[in-house]
Design an enzyme around this catalytic site. Structure first.
Site, PDB file in Angstrom:
ATOM      1  N   SER A 189       0.674  -1.080  -0.046  1.00 43.67           N
ATOM      2  CA  SER A 189      -0.102  -0.050   0.007  1.00 43.67           C
ATOM      3  C   SER A 189       0.685   1.188  -0.046  1.00 43.67           C
ATOM      4  O   SER A 189       0.558   2.385  -0.602  1.00 43.67           O
ATOM      5  CB  SER A 189      -0.923  -0.102   1.189  1.00 43.67           C
ATOM      6  OG  SER A 189      -1.056   1.051   1.742  1.00 43.67           O
ATOM      7  N   HIS A 217      -5.460  -4.608  -0.514  1.00 47.75           N
ATOM      8  CA  HIS A 217      -5.435  -3.580  -1.647  1.00 47.75           C
ATOM      9  C   HIS A 217      -5.508  -4.040  -2.870  1.00 47.75           C
ATOM     10  O   HIS A 217      -5.807  -3.274  -3.848  1.00 47.75           O
ATOM     11  CB  HIS A 217      -4.188  -2.573  -1.460  1.00 47.75           C
ATOM     12  CG  HIS A 217      -3.966  -1.843  -0.213  1.00 47.75           C
ATOM     13  ND1 HIS A 217      -4.555  -0.458  -0.105  1.00 47.75           N
ATOM     14  CD2 HIS A 217      -3.301  -1.972   0.853  1.00 47.75           C
ATOM     15  CE1 HIS A 217      -4.553  -0.044   1.179  1.00 47.75           C
ATOM     16  NE2 HIS A 217      -3.873  -0.911   1.829  1.00 47.75           N
ATOM     17  N   THR A 245     -10.074  -7.167   2.926  1.00 44.34           N
ATOM     18  CA  THR A 245     -10.870  -6.089   3.654  1.00 44.34           C
ATOM     19  C   THR A 245     -12.241  -5.874   2.841  1.00 44.34           C
ATOM     20  O   THR A 245     -12.086  -5.918   1.662  1.00 44.34           O
ATOM     21  CB  THR A 245      -9.910  -5.029   3.961  1.00 44.34           C
ATOM     22  OG1 THR A 245     -10.868  -4.201   4.923  1.00 44.34           O
ATOM     23  CG2 THR A 245      -9.551  -4.344   2.840  1.00 44.34           C
ATOM     24  N   LYS A 248     -11.658  -1.150   1.838  1.00 45.63           N
ATOM     25  CA  LYS A 248     -10.856  -0.464   0.742  1.00 45.63           C
ATOM     26  C   LYS A 248     -12.076  -0.492  -0.404  1.00 45.63           C
ATOM     27  O   LYS A 248     -12.973   0.121  -0.693  1.00 45.63           O
ATOM     28  CB  LYS A 248      -9.397  -0.911   0.696  1.00 45.63           C
ATOM     29  CG  LYS A 248      -8.824  -0.335   1.759  1.00 45.63           C
ATOM     30  CD  LYS A 248      -7.504  -1.015   2.047  1.00 45.63           C
ATOM     31  CE  LYS A 248      -7.103  -0.355   3.738  1.00 45.63           C
ATOM     32  NZ  LYS A 248      -6.120  -0.980   4.300  1.00 45.63           N
ATOM     33  N   THR A 277     -15.825 -10.616  20.474  1.00 45.69           N
ATOM     34  CA  THR A 277     -16.074  -9.286  20.129  1.00 45.69           C
ATOM     35  C   THR A 277     -17.451  -9.430  19.334  1.00 45.69           C
ATOM     36  O   THR A 277     -17.801 -10.480  18.784  1.00 45.69           O
ATOM     37  CB  THR A 277     -14.916  -8.587  19.140  1.00 45.69           C
ATOM     38  OG1 THR A 277     -15.307  -7.229  19.059  1.00 45.69           O
ATOM     39  CG2 THR A 277     -14.814  -9.318  17.690  1.00 45.69           C
ATOM     40  N   THR A 278     -18.193  -8.449  19.530  1.00 43.82           N
ATOM     41  CA  THR A 278     -19.572  -8.251  18.895  1.00 43.82           C
ATOM     42  C   THR A 278     -19.515  -8.342  17.324  1.00 43.82           C
ATOM     43  O   THR A 278     -18.411  -7.514  16.715  1.00 43.82           O
ATOM     44  CB  THR A 278     -20.365  -7.063  19.083  1.00 43.82           C
ATOM     45  OG1 THR A 278     -20.129  -6.975  20.648  1.00 43.82           O
ATOM     46  CG2 THR A 278     -21.706  -6.707  18.492  1.00 43.82           C
TER      47      THR A 278
HETATM   48  C1  LIG Z   1      -5.526  -1.288   5.749  1.00 45.76           C
HETATM   49  C2  LIG Z   1      -4.697  -2.791   5.715  1.00 45.76           C
HETATM   50  C3  LIG Z   1      -5.143  -3.826   6.513  1.00 45.76           C
HETATM   51  C4  LIG Z   1      -6.102  -3.637   7.622  1.00 45.76           C
HETATM   52  O1  LIG Z   1      -7.464  -3.573   6.960  1.00 45.76           O
HETATM   53  P1  LIG Z   1      -8.617  -2.676   7.659  1.00 45.76           P
HETATM   54  O2  LIG Z   1      -9.884  -3.441   7.122  1.00 45.76           O
HETATM   55  O3  LIG Z   1      -8.364  -1.326   7.318  1.00 45.76           O
HETATM   56  O4  LIG Z   1      -8.527  -3.021   9.156  1.00 45.76           O
HETATM   57  C5  LIG Z   1      -4.463  -4.814   6.533  1.00 45.76           C
HETATM   58  N1  LIG Z   1      -3.483  -5.042   5.605  1.00 45.76           N
HETATM   59  C6  LIG Z   1      -2.953  -3.978   4.786  1.00 45.76           C
HETATM   60  C7  LIG Z   1      -2.051  -4.157   3.935  1.00 45.76           C
HETATM   61  C8  LIG Z   1      -3.767  -2.745   4.784  1.00 45.76           C
HETATM   62  O5  LIG Z   1      -3.259  -1.749   4.164  1.00 45.76           O
END
Ligand SMILES: *Cc1c(COP(=O)(O)O)cnc(C)c1O
Length: 406
Positions: A189, A217, A245, A248, A277-278
């Site tokens: 990233s 990403h 994720t 993004k 966690t919830t």
């Molecule tokens: C942003 C990011 C994460 C974490 O993801 P989130 O859903 O924002 O917590 C994990 N790995 C990389 C490489 C990232 O850039």
């Protein structure tokens, strides 16, 4: 001990270095992205163009996604009501996890509160479960993976960024009969480069190591149906675990892993950050499902984002600005000094209504401070031209070439 003064001093030293973090209070507006309203402390607002968003495809304001969130909140309420094990598993969890397993062509998937929690939970659990496990980690791996490796309390060997020869040296040094995990990312990233997946996989196979790939990403954006870089290169089946994720390219929030049934089940049963966690609310899950399914079918957002990235790189090249030449859609511009980076981004905002957050230590090493530019599917050519013109003015005024080390 005077606790107040102690912590004030700690913050003061961050300020001295010019890397005190100042948040931009944005008000995102549906239909306007990449523009948004910036709220100042004096109560005034300013319309800005965002150049540092991870909402790469503008899915955060996709009408189908918004409608899914709205409709589900109205039908199923605001919260999940519990942890996954204790009344917090919604039928939508099942649908999202099935959709992800299908996306990555894996047996199973598991949703977490965020990508950070997914990395921390999965990596720490898998490594800790295997006695004597050694983790081989790219030096630029994300903080969430580093956190996971630390929590596992297992041994870690760090290979130089994308350096396959160094990885091989480290693998060779390790005893043949201990369990091994190779942990790396596809798109980095902060560098905008892509790892040599084929070579890393080949090495991992040779040394019988488990492959753990962060495609945070890349998912939604690369490969057929948005399944990531490994899928784009036709080698996703050779990766043991893919982590992603929804925060993004998918435009919402939450994280996940996709892997074999056995691996996913082990993480589900042992990972503290998953268990205690919830769970995500139904509305968010409905938005996720709409976004993931939409991007399985639709290419237009991906095409626009990549066209914009290509045009932006070509214009930066023409302008002679020191962007870091990776293959990905992310375009970092090296400045190499925290104060200068802050000064330039402040002026972009004040004079040109352009919002780019300066990237400082500890997100990147000191002396490599940068701006991280992301041309999303929603930017127009004119936005890119305006940005480059502004950068050229500031580069000359601030004599930035004296810092750049690219
Ligand atoms: C942003 C990011 C994460 C974490 O993801 P989130 O859903 O924002 O917590 C994990 N790995 C990389 C490489 C990232 O850039």
């Amino acid at each position: 001990m005077n606790y107040e003064n102690f912590f004030k001093d700690k913050v003061e030293s961050v300020k001295q270095e010019g890397r005190y973090r100042v948040f931009a209070h944005l008000e995102r507006q549906v239909g306007k992205f990449p523009k948004a309203l910036l709220h100042h402390d004096n109560g005034t607002t300013q319309e800005v163009t965002i150049w540092c968003s991870n909402d790469y495809l503008g899915m955060g304001q996709n009408p189908k996604v918004i409608e899914a969130v709205r409709e589900t909140a109205a039908k199923m309420g605001a919260g999940a009501g519990g942890t996954r094990n204790i009344s917090g598993t919604n039928i939508l969890h099942k649908r999202v996890e099935e959709s992800l397993a299908d996306l990555h062509n894996k047996e199973a998937a598991l949703v977490f509160s965020s990508g950070y929690v997914a990395n921390e939970g999965a990596l720490s659990t898998l490594a800790a479960l295997m006695p004597g496990c050694i983790i081989f980690s790219d030096e630029l791996n994300h903080a969430s993976m580093i956190h996971g490796m630390r929590s596992s309390k297992q041994a870690k060997r760090i290979f130089r960024h994308n350096d396959v020869a160094h990885l091989e040296t480290l693998l060779k040094e390790a005893p043949a009969d201990v369990p091994k995990i190779v942990a790396f990312e596809s798109v980095y990233s902060m560098e905008g480069d892509i790892s040599p997946l084929e070579e890393i996989i080949a090495l991992a196979k040779e040394y019988n190591a488990f492959t753990y790939l962060d495609e945070v990403h890349a998912v939604g954006l690369y490969g057929p149906r948005g399944a990531g870089v490994a899928a784009q290169r036709g080698i996703a089946d050779q990766i043991d675990l893919i982590e992603g994720t929804f925060g993004k390219a998918y435009g919402l929030m939450g994280g996940y892993i996709a892997s074999s049934k056995a691996v996913v089940d082990a993480v589900r049963c042992y990972a503290s950050g998953f268990i205690f966690t919830t769970s995500l609310p139904p509305s968010t899950l409905a938005g996720i499902l709409a976004s993931v399914e939409h991007l399985k079918m639709s290419d237009i957002e991906r095409q626009r984002a990549f066209q914009n990235a290509k045009y932006m790189k070509a214009q930066l090249e023409k302008a002679g600005l020191p962007y870091m030449k990776g293959e990905s859609h992310i375009v970092p511009l090296l400045i190499g000094d925290a104060r200068c980076c802050k000064a330039v981004t402040d002026q972009l905002l004040e004079r040109f209504n352009i919002y780019v957050q300066p990237i400082n230590y500890p997100t990147v090493p000191r002396g490599t401070e940068r701006m991280r530019l992301t041309a999303t599917a929603a930017h127009r050519k004119e936005d890119i031209d305006t940005l480059i013109d502004a950068l050229l003015v500031l580069w000359q005024e601030n004599h930035i070439s004296q810092y750049a080390v690219a």
